[in-house]
Design an enzyme around this catalytic site. Structure first.
Site, PDB file in Angstrom:
ATOM      1  CG  HIS A  56       2.699  41.095 -49.581  1.00  0.00           C
ATOM      2  ND1 HIS A  56       2.949  41.194 -48.232  1.00  0.00           N
ATOM      3  CD2 HIS A  56       3.644  41.853 -50.199  1.00  0.00           C
ATOM      4  CE1 HIS A  56       3.992  42.001 -48.037  1.00  0.00           C
ATOM      5  NE2 HIS A  56       4.443  42.407 -49.209  1.00  0.00           N
ATOM      6  CG  HIS A  58       6.479  42.244 -52.359  1.00  0.00           C
ATOM      7  ND1 HIS A  58       5.996  43.443 -51.905  1.00  0.00           N
ATOM      8  CD2 HIS A  58       6.226  42.217 -53.699  1.00  0.00           C
ATOM      9  CE1 HIS A  58       5.470  44.121 -52.915  1.00  0.00           C
ATOM     10  NE2 HIS A  58       5.592  43.398 -54.005  1.00  0.00           N
ATOM     11  CG  ASP A  60      10.360  42.273 -48.330  1.00  0.00           C
ATOM     12  OD1 ASP A  60       9.517  41.987 -49.202  1.00  0.00           O
ATOM     13  OD2 ASP A  60      10.281  43.316 -47.643  1.00  0.00           O
ATOM     14  CG  HIS A  61       6.619  40.189 -46.690  1.00  0.00           C
ATOM     15  ND1 HIS A  61       5.985  40.608 -45.544  1.00  0.00           N
ATOM     16  CD2 HIS A  61       7.200  41.286 -47.223  1.00  0.00           C
ATOM     17  CE1 HIS A  61       6.165  41.922 -45.405  1.00  0.00           C
ATOM     18  NE2 HIS A  61       6.896  42.352 -46.407  1.00  0.00           N
ATOM     19  CG  HIS A 114       2.471  46.547 -50.653  1.00  0.00           C
ATOM     20  ND1 HIS A 114       3.468  47.480 -50.791  1.00  0.00           N
ATOM     21  CD2 HIS A 114       3.098  45.365 -50.411  1.00  0.00           C
ATOM     22  CE1 HIS A 114       4.654  46.879 -50.642  1.00  0.00           C
ATOM     23  NE2 HIS A 114       4.444  45.603 -50.417  1.00  0.00           N
ATOM     24  CG  ASP A 133       5.081  45.114 -46.683  1.00  0.00           C
ATOM     25  OD1 ASP A 133       5.310  44.957 -45.466  1.00  0.00           O
ATOM     26  OD2 ASP A 133       5.906  44.835 -47.571  1.00  0.00           O
ATOM     27  CG  HIS A 171       8.944  46.644 -43.892  1.00  0.00           C
ATOM     28  ND1 HIS A 171      10.178  46.227 -44.327  1.00  0.00           N
ATOM     29  CD2 HIS A 171       8.044  46.125 -44.757  1.00  0.00           C
ATOM     30  CE1 HIS A 171      10.041  45.488 -45.418  1.00  0.00           C
ATOM     31  NE2 HIS A 171       8.741  45.418 -45.711  1.00  0.00           N
TER      32      HIS A 171
HETATM   33 ZN   LIG Z   1       5.793  44.046 -49.770  1.00  0.00          ZN
END
Ligand SMILES: [Zn+2]
Length: 255
Positions: A56, A58, A60-61, A114, A133, A171
């Protein structure tokens, strides 16, 4: 030859993971939270990065994608519905598509909730699923773009995978997830056993993942919203599972 994996932390609590096909030498990073730890893992293993499979959009990915692409010229595969928000995409995929990493083969499962375009990669022959996530050990992702009933449907798709499927998530949230889960099902023996196991893993500085679908079914309250005892535990006996899930997710947001 079976797939090999390498798991490591990125940023503060993100997981990076490499998936390696020993036969062809192909290696995929599942998401790219940060380039440096991925490069370090490649160096340690001697594997060469050929692909990045994105779950996805985001940051942080995806923050590491451009640097890795520049260095390794790897292929970047991303969910079709989010490709515009992800850098350097070469190939977009949807529900039911197949993604190859060398001779390894994944089915794409769309898991909106998400984010709206979130996908998971299920390597069925290798009994591995990379779920980003959407599903965490003893938890699930925050429902940021979709609706809780939509997230429940996505989790049901993952719950339907074979029990021995190993689950890699985005995570390390397990300890906090267990603390919350115990407020929902304090007397679930599978959950108290998982609590003891996770405490041990964390004390030994070991990751608490991968987990398996079979274990999560027994102890993860977000996969258990259709169990009568869970509905009863939170005062919602007889209510539809999607409503029970919505209430559990709302409680976790406040926890
Ligand atoms: Zn995420």
């Amino acid at each position: 030859m079976p797939a090999e994996t390498r798991l490591f932390l990125c940023r503060s609590d993100n997981y990076g993971v490499l998936l390696h096909d020993p036969q062809s030498g192909a290696t995929a990073a599942i998401d790219a939270p940060e380039a440096a730890p991925i490069e370090a893992a490649l160096k340690e293993t001697g594997w060469k990065l050929t692909d990045i499979l994105v779950t996805h959009h985001h940051a942080d990915h995806t923050d590491g994608i451009e640097a890795l692409k520049a260095k390794y010229n790897c292929r970047v595969v991303a969910p079709a519905a989010e490709a515009a928000k992800i850098p350097a995409v070469d190939e977009t995929v949807r529900e039911g598509d197949t993604v190859k990493v060398g001779n390894l083969s994944a089915n794409v499962i769309e898991t909106p909730g998400h984010t709206l375009g979130h996908i998971a990669y299920w390597f069925h022959a290798d009994k591995l699923a990379f779920v980003g996530d959407t599903l965490f050990s003893i938890g699930c992702g925050r429902v940021i773009e979709g609706t809780p009933p939509q997230m429940w449907q996505s989790l049901l798709k993952l719950r339907d995978l074979p029990d021995d499927t190993e689950i890699y998530c985005g995570h390390e949230y397990t300890a906090a997830n267990i603390k919350f889960a115990l407020t929902i099902e304090p007397d679930n023996p599978a959950l108290t056993a998982r609590d003891a196991q996770a405490r041990e893993q964390i004390a030994e500085k070991q990751p608490t993942i991968p987990t398996t679908i079979g274990d999560e079914k027994l102890a993860n309250p977000f996969l258990r919203a259709d169990r009568p005892e869970v509905a009863a535990d939170i005062g919602m006996a007889g209510k539809p599972a999607a409503e029970v899930f919505t209430e559990i997710r709302a409680r976790k947001n406040r926890f």
